[in-house]
Motif scaffolding. Structure first.
Motif, PDB file in Angstrom:
ATOM      1  N   LEU A  66       1.752  10.349  -4.325  1.00 33.82           N
ATOM      2  CA  LEU A  66       0.508   9.932  -3.497  1.00 33.82           C
ATOM      3  C   LEU A  66       0.490  11.077  -2.244  1.00 33.82           C
ATOM      4  N   LYS A  67      -0.972  11.531  -2.386  1.00 35.23           N
ATOM      5  CA  LYS A  67      -1.265  12.643  -1.730  1.00 35.23           C
ATOM      6  C   LYS A  67      -2.542  12.446  -0.876  1.00 35.23           C
ATOM      7  N   ARG A  68      -2.320  12.934   0.698  1.00 33.57           N
ATOM      8  CA  ARG A  68      -3.250  12.574   1.568  1.00 33.57           C
ATOM      9  C   ARG A  68      -3.323  13.764   2.514  1.00 33.57           C
ATOM     10  N   GLY A  69      -4.419  13.751   3.177  1.00 28.76           N
ATOM     11  CA  GLY A  69      -4.611  14.596   4.292  1.00 28.76           C
ATOM     12  C   GLY A  69      -3.716  13.966   5.478  1.00 28.76           C
ATOM     13  N   ILE A  70      -3.131  14.918   6.499  1.00 31.95           N
ATOM     14  CA  ILE A  70      -2.476  14.285   7.283  1.00 31.95           C
ATOM     15  C   ILE A  70      -3.274  13.796   8.385  1.00 31.95           C
ATOM     16  N   THR A  71      -2.955  12.701   8.873  1.00 33.23           N
ATOM     17  CA  THR A  71      -3.754  11.854   9.821  1.00 33.23           C
ATOM     18  C   THR A  71      -2.959  11.516  11.338  1.00 33.23           C
ATOM     19  N   GLY A  72      -1.750  11.831  11.115  1.00 31.14           N
ATOM     20  CA  GLY A  72      -0.940  11.593  12.174  1.00 31.14           C
ATOM     21  C   GLY A  72       0.025  10.213  12.084  1.00 31.14           C
ATOM     22  N   SER A  73      -0.478   9.329  11.099  1.00 34.06           N
ATOM     23  CA  SER A  73       0.397   8.287  10.640  1.00 34.06           C
ATOM     24  C   SER A  73       1.762   8.710  10.240  1.00 34.06           C
ATOM     25  N   LEU A  74       2.898   7.842  10.816  1.00 36.73           N
ATOM     26  CA  LEU A  74       4.246   8.378  10.660  1.00 36.73           C
ATOM     27  C   LEU A  74       5.033   7.235   9.595  1.00 36.73           C
ATOM     28  N   ALA A  75       4.164   6.295   9.382  1.00 37.44           N
ATOM     29  CA  ALA A  75       4.688   5.421   8.566  1.00 37.44           C
ATOM     30  C   ALA A  75       5.337   5.670   6.985  1.00 37.44           C
ATOM     31  N   MET A  76       5.071   6.459   6.231  1.00 38.52           N
ATOM     32  CA  MET A  76       5.838   7.269   5.193  1.00 38.52           C
ATOM     33  C   MET A  76       6.966   7.790   5.678  1.00 38.52           C
ATOM     34  N   TRP A  77       6.930   8.625   6.834  1.00 44.05           N
ATOM     35  CA  TRP A  77       8.149   9.503   7.181  1.00 44.05           C
ATOM     36  C   TRP A  77       8.852   8.597   7.725  1.00 44.05           C
ATOM     37  N   GLU A  78       8.844   7.350   8.387  1.00 40.13           N
ATOM     38  CA  GLU A  78       9.747   6.285   8.967  1.00 40.13           C
ATOM     39  C   GLU A  78      10.425   5.634   7.754  1.00 40.13           C
ATOM     40  N   TRP A  79       9.769   5.540   6.639  1.00 35.72           N
ATOM     41  CA  TRP A  79      10.056   4.686   5.467  1.00 35.72           C
ATOM     42  C   TRP A  79      11.339   5.683   5.096  1.00 35.72           C
ATOM     43  N   ARG A  80      10.753   7.125   4.682  1.00 35.63           N
ATOM     44  CA  ARG A  80      11.479   7.954   4.211  1.00 35.63           C
ATOM     45  C   ARG A  80      12.922   8.100   4.968  1.00 35.63           C
ATOM     46  N   ARG A  81      12.839   8.053   6.249  1.00 36.50           N
ATOM     47  CA  ARG A  81      14.032   8.036   7.373  1.00 36.50           C
ATOM     48  C   ARG A  81      14.898   6.951   7.199  1.00 36.50           C
ATOM     49  N   GLN A  82      14.498   5.673   6.632  1.00 39.95           N
ATOM     50  CA  GLN A  82      15.135   4.578   6.470  1.00 39.95           C
ATOM     51  C   GLN A  82      15.835   4.691   5.141  1.00 39.95           C
ATOM     52  N   VAL A  83      15.303   5.304   4.166  1.00 46.16           N
ATOM     53  CA  VAL A  83      16.057   5.602   2.829  1.00 46.16           C
ATOM     54  C   VAL A  83      16.993   6.732   3.158  1.00 46.16           C
ATOM     55  N   ARG A  84      16.853   7.782   3.914  1.00 43.08           N
ATOM     56  CA  ARG A  84      17.938   9.054   4.235  1.00 43.08           C
ATOM     57  C   ARG A  84      18.994   8.165   4.905  1.00 43.08           C
ATOM     58  N   ASP A  85      18.712   7.292   5.834  1.00 41.65           N
ATOM     59  CA  ASP A  85      19.814   6.813   6.759  1.00 41.65           C
ATOM     60  C   ASP A  85      20.518   5.453   6.195  1.00 41.65           C
ATOM     61  N   ALA A  86      19.689   4.954   4.921  1.00 42.24           N
ATOM     62  CA  ALA A  86      20.746   3.847   4.331  1.00 42.24           C
ATOM     63  C   ALA A  86      22.105   4.064   4.031  1.00 42.24           C
ATOM     64  N   SER A  87      22.863   3.266   4.253  1.00 44.81           N
ATOM     65  CA  SER A  87      24.524   3.285   3.808  1.00 44.81           C
ATOM     66  C   SER A  87      24.553   3.349   2.321  1.00 44.81           C
ATOM     67  N   ALA A  88      25.571   3.094   1.657  1.00 43.40           N
ATOM     68  CA  ALA A  88      25.698   3.480   0.163  1.00 43.40           C
ATOM     69  C   ALA A  88      25.016   2.320  -0.578  1.00 43.40           C
ATOM     70  N   THR A  89      24.585   1.299  -0.026  1.00 46.23           N
ATOM     71  CA  THR A  89      23.921   0.092  -0.709  1.00 46.23           C
ATOM     72  C   THR A  89      22.600   0.714  -1.171  1.00 46.23           C
ATOM     73  N   ALA A  90      21.947  -0.140  -1.749  1.00 48.96           N
ATOM     74  CA  ALA A  90      20.514   0.275  -2.158  1.00 48.96           C
ATOM     75  C   ALA A  90      19.686   0.646  -1.093  1.00 48.96           C
ATOM     76  N   PRO A  91      18.675   1.444  -1.443  1.00 46.24           N
ATOM     77  CA  PRO A  91      17.679   2.007  -0.456  1.00 46.24           C
ATOM     78  C   PRO A  91      16.783   0.840  -0.064  1.00 46.24           C
ATOM     79  N   PRO A  92      16.005   1.119   1.196  1.00 47.93           N
ATOM     80  CA  PRO A  92      15.031   0.050   1.565  1.00 47.93           C
ATOM     81  C   PRO A  92      13.745  -0.002   0.907  1.00 47.93           C
ATOM     82  N   SER A  93      13.654  -0.686  -0.377  1.00 48.55           N
ATOM     83  CA  SER A  93      12.673  -0.417  -1.341  1.00 48.55           C
ATOM     84  C   SER A  93      11.676  -1.656  -1.031  1.00 48.55           C
ATOM     85  N   LYS A  94      10.482  -1.465  -1.353  1.00 45.18           N
ATOM     86  CA  LYS A  94       9.406  -2.253  -1.024  1.00 45.18           C
ATOM     87  C   LYS A  94       8.323  -2.504  -2.309  1.00 45.18           C
TER      88      LYS A  94
END
Length: 151
Positions: A66-94
């Motif tokens: 997915l490509k987009r112009g930066i708009t200031g929305s941090l929703a994708m960065w927050e989701w990526r942080r949740q994946v990065r910080d997830a324990s050894a269990t499955a990542p937070p998929s949607k």
């Protein structure tokens, strides 16, 4: 629900939504809506034809970009942080939906919807910044997909 018609739809009217986030944002490009089966070649000794049979093997899905112009929305960065910080269990998929919208921009009745099951961001690429240029700052998000369906 996909609607059959004579003229093809334009590829620039689409929205991207994710469970728990809603409409993620306005993306300028979505690619990787691919599904394939790796063929398995199989031949028995008693086969009359001197060629292997080809059977469907494991189903594979490409990462969706997915490509987009930066708009200031941090929703994708927050989701990526949740994946990065997830324990050894499955990542937070949607479940993510890419909706192709008709010429009337009727979001409630999309022309076609690709449903990405078990999706999670594996990579976010920030923009290339250049003081000499006048391009839009573009970020890219790559989603891992467990299954792809069409509604």
């Amino acid at each position: 629900m996909a609607t059959k018609r004579s003229n093809p739809y334009s590829n620039f009217n689409f929205i991207v939504e994710a469970d728990g986030i809603g409409e993620i944002g306005a993306f300028s490009e979505v690619s990787g809506l691919d599904s394939e089966n790796t063929p398995i070649e199989y031949r028995e000794g008693m086969d009359a034809v001197n060629a292997p049979r080809k059977l469907p093997g494991i189903e594979k899905y490409s990462n969706v970009s997915l490509k987009r112009g930066i708009t200031g929305s941090l929703a994708m960065w927050e989701w990526r942080r949740q994946v990065r910080d997830a324990s050894a269990t499955a990542p937070p998929s949607k479940t993510v939906r890419v909706k192709l919208v008709n010429e009337n921009h009727d979001v409630g009745a999309p022309a076609m919807t690709w449903v990405l099951h078990g999706a999670w961001p594996t990579k976010i690429t920030g923009p290339s910044l250049n003081a000499k240029g006048n391009d839009i700052a573009i970020e890219q998000v790559d989603l891992v997909v467990e299954r792809l369906d069409i509604e």
